[in-house]
Design a protein around this motif. Structure first.
Motif, PDB file in Angstrom:
ATOM      1  N   ASN A 219      -3.045 -13.994  63.307  1.00  0.00           N
ATOM      2  CA  ASN A 219      -2.352 -14.274  64.564  1.00  0.00           C
ATOM      3  C   ASN A 219      -0.875 -13.910  64.412  1.00  0.00           C
ATOM      4  OD1 ASN A 219      -1.085 -15.492  66.819  1.00  0.00           O
ATOM      5  ND2 ASN A 219      -2.702 -17.004  66.965  1.00  0.00           N
ATOM      6  N   PRO A 220      -0.344 -13.077  65.301  1.00  0.00           N
ATOM      7  CA  PRO A 220       1.070 -12.677  65.191  1.00  0.00           C
ATOM      8  C   PRO A 220       2.043 -13.846  65.236  1.00  0.00           C
ATOM      9  CG  PRO A 220      -0.103 -11.271  66.766  1.00  0.00           C
ATOM     10  CD  PRO A 220      -1.027 -12.397  66.416  1.00  0.00           C
ATOM     11  N   GLU A 221       1.613 -14.986  65.759  1.00  0.00           N
ATOM     12  CA  GLU A 221       2.501 -16.144  65.860  1.00  0.00           C
ATOM     13  C   GLU A 221       2.896 -16.708  64.499  1.00  0.00           C
ATOM     14  OE1 GLU A 221       0.732 -19.042  68.386  1.00  0.00           O
ATOM     15  OE2 GLU A 221       0.782 -17.760  70.179  1.00  0.00           O
ATOM     16  N   VAL A 222       2.242 -16.241  63.421  1.00  0.00           N
ATOM     17  CA  VAL A 222       2.582 -16.739  62.089  1.00  0.00           C
ATOM     18  C   VAL A 222       4.052 -16.451  61.771  1.00  0.00           C
ATOM     19  CG1 VAL A 222       1.799 -14.610  60.941  1.00  0.00           C
ATOM     20  CG2 VAL A 222       1.931 -16.745  59.654  1.00  0.00           C
ATOM     21  N   PHE A 223       4.550 -15.303  62.198  1.00  0.00           N
ATOM     22  CA  PHE A 223       5.944 -14.957  61.906  1.00  0.00           C
ATOM     23  C   PHE A 223       6.913 -15.778  62.757  1.00  0.00           C
ATOM     24  CE2 PHE A 223       3.443 -11.171  60.815  1.00  0.00           C
ATOM     25  CZ  PHE A 223       3.799 -11.040  59.483  1.00  0.00           C
ATOM     26  N   GLU A 224       6.490 -16.160  63.951  1.00  0.00           N
ATOM     27  CA  GLU A 224       7.311 -17.050  64.771  1.00  0.00           C
ATOM     28  C   GLU A 224       7.404 -18.430  64.128  1.00  0.00           C
ATOM     29  OE1 GLU A 224       6.911 -16.464  69.234  1.00  0.00           O
ATOM     30  OE2 GLU A 224       4.979 -15.694  68.550  1.00  0.00           O
ATOM     31  N   SER A 225       6.288 -18.909  63.575  1.00  0.00           N
ATOM     32  CA  SER A 225       6.295 -20.210  62.905  1.00  0.00           C
ATOM     33  C   SER A 225       7.180 -20.188  61.670  1.00  0.00           C
ATOM     34  CB  SER A 225       4.863 -20.602  62.520  1.00  0.00           C
ATOM     35  OG  SER A 225       4.048 -20.757  63.660  1.00  0.00           O
ATOM     36  N   LEU A 226       7.100 -19.103  60.895  1.00  0.00           N
ATOM     37  CA  LEU A 226       7.954 -18.984  59.717  1.00  0.00           C
ATOM     38  C   LEU A 226       9.419 -18.896  60.107  1.00  0.00           C
ATOM     39  CD1 LEU A 226       5.831 -16.479  57.577  1.00  0.00           C
ATOM     40  CD2 LEU A 226       6.080 -18.941  57.226  1.00  0.00           C
ATOM     41  N   ASN A 227       9.704 -18.236  61.220  1.00  0.00           N
ATOM     42  CA  ASN A 227      11.095 -18.148  61.679  1.00  0.00           C
ATOM     43  C   ASN A 227      11.610 -19.514  62.115  1.00  0.00           C
ATOM     44  OD1 ASN A 227      13.486 -16.567  62.380  1.00  0.00           O
ATOM     45  ND2 ASN A 227      12.968 -17.077  64.493  1.00  0.00           N
ATOM     46  N   ARG A 228      10.747 -20.321  62.730  1.00  0.00           N
ATOM     47  CA  ARG A 228      11.175 -21.672  63.096  1.00  0.00           C
ATOM     48  C   ARG A 228      11.516 -22.488  61.840  1.00  0.00           C
ATOM     49  NH1 ARG A 228       7.274 -21.067  67.254  1.00  0.00           N
ATOM     50  NH2 ARG A 228       5.630 -21.964  65.958  1.00  0.00           N
ATOM     51  N   LEU A 229      10.727 -22.327  60.792  1.00  0.00           N
ATOM     52  CA  LEU A 229      11.023 -23.013  59.531  1.00  0.00           C
ATOM     53  C   LEU A 229      12.361 -22.545  58.964  1.00  0.00           C
ATOM     54  CD1 LEU A 229       7.539 -22.978  57.733  1.00  0.00           C
ATOM     55  CD2 LEU A 229       8.737 -24.976  58.643  1.00  0.00           C
ATOM     56  N   LEU A 230      12.609 -21.245  59.053  1.00  0.00           N
ATOM     57  CA  LEU A 230      13.881 -20.698  58.575  1.00  0.00           C
ATOM     58  C   LEU A 230      15.052 -21.296  59.350  1.00  0.00           C
ATOM     59  CD1 LEU A 230      15.561 -18.672  56.920  1.00  0.00           C
ATOM     60  CD2 LEU A 230      15.085 -16.971  58.699  1.00  0.00           C
ATOM     61  N   GLN A 231      14.929 -21.362  60.672  1.00  0.00           N
ATOM     62  CA  GLN A 231      16.015 -21.912  61.498  1.00  0.00           C
ATOM     63  C   GLN A 231      16.232 -23.393  61.212  1.00  0.00           C
ATOM     64  OE1 GLN A 231      17.855 -19.689  62.983  1.00  0.00           O
ATOM     65  NE2 GLN A 231      16.320 -18.189  62.335  1.00  0.00           N
ATOM     66  N   GLN A 232      15.164 -24.123  60.952  1.00  0.00           N
ATOM     67  CA  GLN A 232      15.293 -25.537  60.603  1.00  0.00           C
ATOM     68  C   GLN A 232      16.052 -25.713  59.295  1.00  0.00           C
ATOM     69  OE1 GLN A 232      11.271 -27.047  60.616  1.00  0.00           O
ATOM     70  NE2 GLN A 232      11.016 -26.706  62.820  1.00  0.00           N
ATOM     71  N   GLN A 233      15.780 -24.820  58.329  1.00  0.00           N
ATOM     72  CA  GLN A 233      16.487 -24.890  57.050  1.00  0.00           C
ATOM     73  C   GLN A 233      17.972 -24.579  57.216  1.00  0.00           C
ATOM     74  OE1 GLN A 233      15.229 -25.825  53.771  1.00  0.00           O
ATOM     75  NE2 GLN A 233      13.957 -26.714  55.368  1.00  0.00           N
ATOM     76  N   ILE A 234      18.274 -23.598  58.061  1.00  0.00           N
ATOM     77  CA  ILE A 234      19.685 -23.278  58.322  1.00  0.00           C
ATOM     78  C   ILE A 234      20.388 -24.481  58.945  1.00  0.00           C
ATOM     79  CG2 ILE A 234      21.221 -21.810  59.693  1.00  0.00           C
ATOM     80  CD1 ILE A 234      19.192 -19.561  59.386  1.00  0.00           C
ATOM     81  N   ASP A 235      19.695 -25.175  59.850  1.00  0.00           N
ATOM     82  CA  ASP A 235      20.262 -26.394  60.449  1.00  0.00           C
ATOM     83  C   ASP A 235      20.474 -27.480  59.397  1.00  0.00           C
ATOM     84  OD1 ASP A 235      20.275 -25.272  62.988  1.00  0.00           O
ATOM     85  OD2 ASP A 235      18.292 -26.045  63.513  1.00  0.00           O
ATOM     86  N   CYS A 236      19.462 -27.658  58.530  1.00  0.00           N
ATOM     87  CA  CYS A 236      19.535 -28.723  57.520  1.00  0.00           C
ATOM     88  C   CYS A 236      20.689 -28.510  56.549  1.00  0.00           C
ATOM     89  CB  CYS A 236      18.217 -28.810  56.756  1.00  0.00           C
ATOM     90  SG  CYS A 236      16.839 -29.485  57.712  1.00  0.00           S
ATOM     91  N   PHE A 237      20.959 -27.264  56.218  1.00  0.00           N
ATOM     92  CA  PHE A 237      22.041 -26.969  55.269  1.00  0.00           C
ATOM     93  C   PHE A 237      23.404 -26.878  55.945  1.00  0.00           C
ATOM     94  CE2 PHE A 237      18.423 -25.559  52.686  1.00  0.00           C
ATOM     95  CZ  PHE A 237      18.745 -26.131  51.467  1.00  0.00           C
ATOM     96  N   GLY A 238      23.443 -27.122  57.259  1.00  0.00           N
ATOM     97  CA  GLY A 238      24.719 -27.146  57.978  1.00  0.00           C
ATOM     98  C   GLY A 238      25.427 -25.809  58.017  1.00  0.00           C
ATOM     99  N   LEU A 239      24.676 -24.725  58.198  1.00  0.00           N
ATOM    100  CA  LEU A 239      25.258 -23.385  58.154  1.00  0.00           C
ATOM    101  C   LEU A 239      25.644 -22.846  59.526  1.00  0.00           C
ATOM    102  CD1 LEU A 239      22.842 -21.756  55.536  1.00  0.00           C
ATOM    103  CD2 LEU A 239      25.112 -22.749  55.140  1.00  0.00           C
ATOM    104  N   ARG A 240      25.449 -23.630  60.571  1.00  0.00           N
ATOM    105  CA  ARG A 240      25.777 -23.160  61.917  1.00  0.00           C
ATOM    106  C   ARG A 240      27.285 -23.234  62.173  1.00  0.00           C
ATOM    107  NH1 ARG A 240      21.039 -20.598  63.180  1.00  0.00           N
ATOM    108  NH2 ARG A 240      19.299 -22.051  63.202  1.00  0.00           N
ATOM    109  N   GLN A 241      27.804 -22.235  62.871  1.00  0.00           N
ATOM    110  CA  GLN A 241      29.201 -22.239  63.301  1.00  0.00           C
ATOM    111  C   GLN A 241      29.263 -22.595  64.778  1.00  0.00           C
ATOM    112  OE1 GLN A 241      31.087 -18.526  62.347  1.00  0.00           O
ATOM    113  NE2 GLN A 241      30.462 -18.575  60.207  1.00  0.00           N
ATOM    114  N   LYS A 242      30.323 -23.303  65.173  1.00  0.00           N
ATOM    115  CA  LYS A 242      30.437 -23.748  66.566  1.00  0.00           C
ATOM    116  C   LYS A 242      31.743 -23.278  67.180  1.00  0.00           C
ATOM    117  CE  LYS A 242      27.394 -27.787  66.278  1.00  0.00           C
ATOM    118  NZ  LYS A 242      27.226 -29.223  66.583  1.00  0.00           N
TER     119      LYS A 242
END
Length: 423
Positions: free
Chosen positions: A84-107
Motif C-alpha cells: 500500500n503506497p500509504e506506508v510512506f505517508e505513515s513513515l513520514n508522519r513518524l518522522l515529523q513526530q520525531q522532529i517535533d519531539c526533538f524540538g527542531l521546529r522554527q517559529k
C-alpha cells in the motif's frame, strides 16, 4: 540516529505490515523481497534499469563485494502490487513526530509558518493512467498538492490525485494536518469564503494573496489608499454560498479579517488577507517579507521534479506512481532534515565569509543513494557521521534578493520513456 531508528523500527512490526499491505495473505512467506526490503528499495529511488538497481541494492544490503542477481525485475513488479503506497505517508508522519519531539521546529513570532500549493506531473503513457488521473493535451497527468513547512522544507502532508480534483479541494484535505500553532500561506488561486470559514472554525490562521478584483471590498480598499483595514467578509454570491454548504460551514457566517496593502518594487500594489488581527503583535510591515517565504514551496516542487526526477517513474501502474511519489517525499524530507541539522555547523565554519552557505540539495541526495539503505538497516553512527561530513563539504552560496523574469527557453521535454539512463 534516534530519528533513523524510529523510522525503520515499524518495518518489522507485524501490525504495521498488516496495516500497509493490500491483502491479508501478502508478505506472509519469507522471501528475498520482504516488506522491509521492498520499502527500502523504493526509498532508495530506483530511477535506472530495475534489474541494475535491484542487483546494486542487494549488494549493499548483504554487504557483498560483487553484484549477483538475488531478485528479478519481474519479481519486484509482482511484489510491489502487494504494498500500500500509504506506508510512506505513515513513515513520514513518524518522522515529523520525531522532529517535533526533538524540538527542531522554527517559529515566526510564535507560529509555525506553513504553505500550501499545487502542481502537476506527467505520467507514464498508459491508458490506465489517463483513465484514473485524467489527461491534458493528450498526455496522462496527475495533480500534486503539498502542505509544506517553510522554515525547514519538510513536507507534512502530500497528495497525488486526479486532475478533476482542484487545488482548493486539495487545500481542504490538508486542513486536518495543520498544527494548532501554525500560519498557512496561500497564493491568489485559493481565496474563498468557505476556506476562510474553515480556518475560523478550526481556529487556525492563514495569510493569502487576493486578486485585486476579488470583490467590491478589495477594490474599495485599494482605492482608499489605506495600508491596512479590518473588515467583515460574507458570502454574497450564490456560488460562494453553495461552496460553503458543500464544505460544511454556515453560508451566512461573517468572518472578521485583515486586509494589508503591499507596495511592490515595480510600483504596483498587491493585497494580502490574514486572520491575524492583532496589529501590535503582527504589524503590517512584517507581512510582505513573510508572504515572500511562500516561494520555498515552489522550489520544493522543482526538487521533486528535477533533482528527484519524479516523472521518471519506476512502474506503469497507479500503485507504482503513488509509491514513487510518496517515497520521493520521504527521501526529500530525510535529506532536508540532515541539511537542517548541519546548517549551524556550516554557518559557524563560514561565519567570516560575505555570503551565507548551505548544503547543496542535489549533492545531499546523491550521498544518500545506497548509503541510506545501510543507515536504515544497520544504524551505524560512523556511517551517518561520514555522510554528514560529505554533505558539509558540498555547499552552495545563498544569494538573497535576486529576481529574474520567468521565461521558457525551449519547449518542455518529457524524454523518451522507452530508455533509462545508466547508473
Amino acid at each position: 540516529m534516534k530519528v533513523v531508528q524510529k523510522i525503520t523500527s515499524p518495518l518489522d512490526c507485524p501490525a504495521f505490515i498488516a496495516a500497509h499491505r493490500q491483502n491479508p495473505q501478502d508478505f506472509t512467506r519469507r522471501r528475498q523481497l520482504t516488506f522491509k526490503n521492498l520499502v527500502l528499495f523504493l526509498l532508495n529511488q530506483p530511477r535506472t534499469a530495475l534489474q541494475t538497481e535491484l542487483d546494486q541494492f542487494y549488494r549493499v544490503l548483504n554487504q557483498a563485494s560483487t553484484e549477483t542477481q538475488m531478485v528479478t525485475a519481474q519479481a519486484f513488479c509482482k511484489a510491489r502490487k502487494k504494498l500500500n503506497p500509504e506506508v510512506f505517508e505513515s513513515l513520514n508522519r513518524l518522522l515529523q513526530q520525531q522532529i517535533d519531539c526533538f524540538g527542531l521546529r522554527q517559529k515566526w513570532l510564535g507560529l509555525r509558518v506553513l504553505a500550501v500549493d499545487g502542481s502537476t506531473v506527467h505520467l507514464p503513457l498508459e491508458s490506465t493512467m489517463a483513465t484514473f488521473f485524467g489527461s491534458h493535451s493528450g498526455f496522462p497527468m496527475a495533480r500534486l498538492s503539498t502542505l509544506y513547512e517553510v522554515a525547514d522544507g519538510q513536507t507534512l502532508h502530500s497528495l497525488i490525485v486526479p486532475l478533476t480534483v482542484g487545488e482548493r479541494d486539495c487545500a481542504h484535505l490538508h486542513l486536518e494536518h495543520l498544527p494548532a500553532d501554525s500560519l498557512t500561506l496561500f497564493d491568489r488561486g485559493y481565496p474563498g469564503h468557505w476556506l476562510f470559514a474553515l480556518f475560523a472554525q478550526q481556529q487556525r490562521h492563514f495569510l493569502m494573496r487576493l486578486p485585486c478584483g476579488y470583490n467590491a471590498q478589495v477594490k474599495a480598499f485599494l482605492h482608499s489608499g489605506q495600508v491596512e483595514d479590518t473588515q467583515l467578509f460574507v458570502a454574497n454570491h450564490p456560488e460562494a454560498r453553495l461552496f460553503c454548504s458543500e464544505a460544511g460551514v454556515d453560508p451566512a457566517s461573517q468572518i472578521e479579517l485583515r486586509l494589508i496593502r503591499v507596495e511592490l518594487a515595480n510600483g504596483e500594489s498587491e493585497v494580502l488577507l490574514t486572520s491575524l488581527l492583532d496589529r501590535e503583535a503582527f504589524p503590517a510591515e512584517v507581512f510582505a517579507e513573510l508572504y515572500h517565504r511562500r516561494w520555498g514551496i515552489e522550489t520544493d516542487f522543482r526538487r521533486l521534479k528535477q533533482t528527484l526526477t519524479l516523472d521518471n517513474f519506476s512502474g506503469r501502474s497507479v500503485t507504482a506512481v503513488k509509491q514513487d511519489f510518496h517515497a520521493a517525499q520521504l527521501l526529500k524530507n530525510l535529506a532536508l532534515l540532515m541539511q537542517h541539522l548541519l546548517q549551524p555547523v556550516i554557518e559557524q565554519r563560514h561565519k567570516g565569509r560575505k555570503l551565507r552557505w548551505k548544503v547543496n540539495f542535489t549533492q545531499g541526495v546523491s550521498r544518500l543513494k545506497n548509503t541510506l539503505v545501510e543507515l536504515l538497516v544497520r544504524h551505524c553512527a560512523q556511517g551517518l557521521s561520514n555522510v554528514l561530513a560529505l554533505m558539509a563539504k558540498s555547499l552552495s552560496a545563498v544569494r538573497s534578493g535576486r529576481s529574474f523574469a520567468r521565461q521558457r527557453k525551449r519547449a518542455a521535454s518529457r524524454g523518451c520513456e522507452g530508455y533509462k539512463p545508466t547508473r
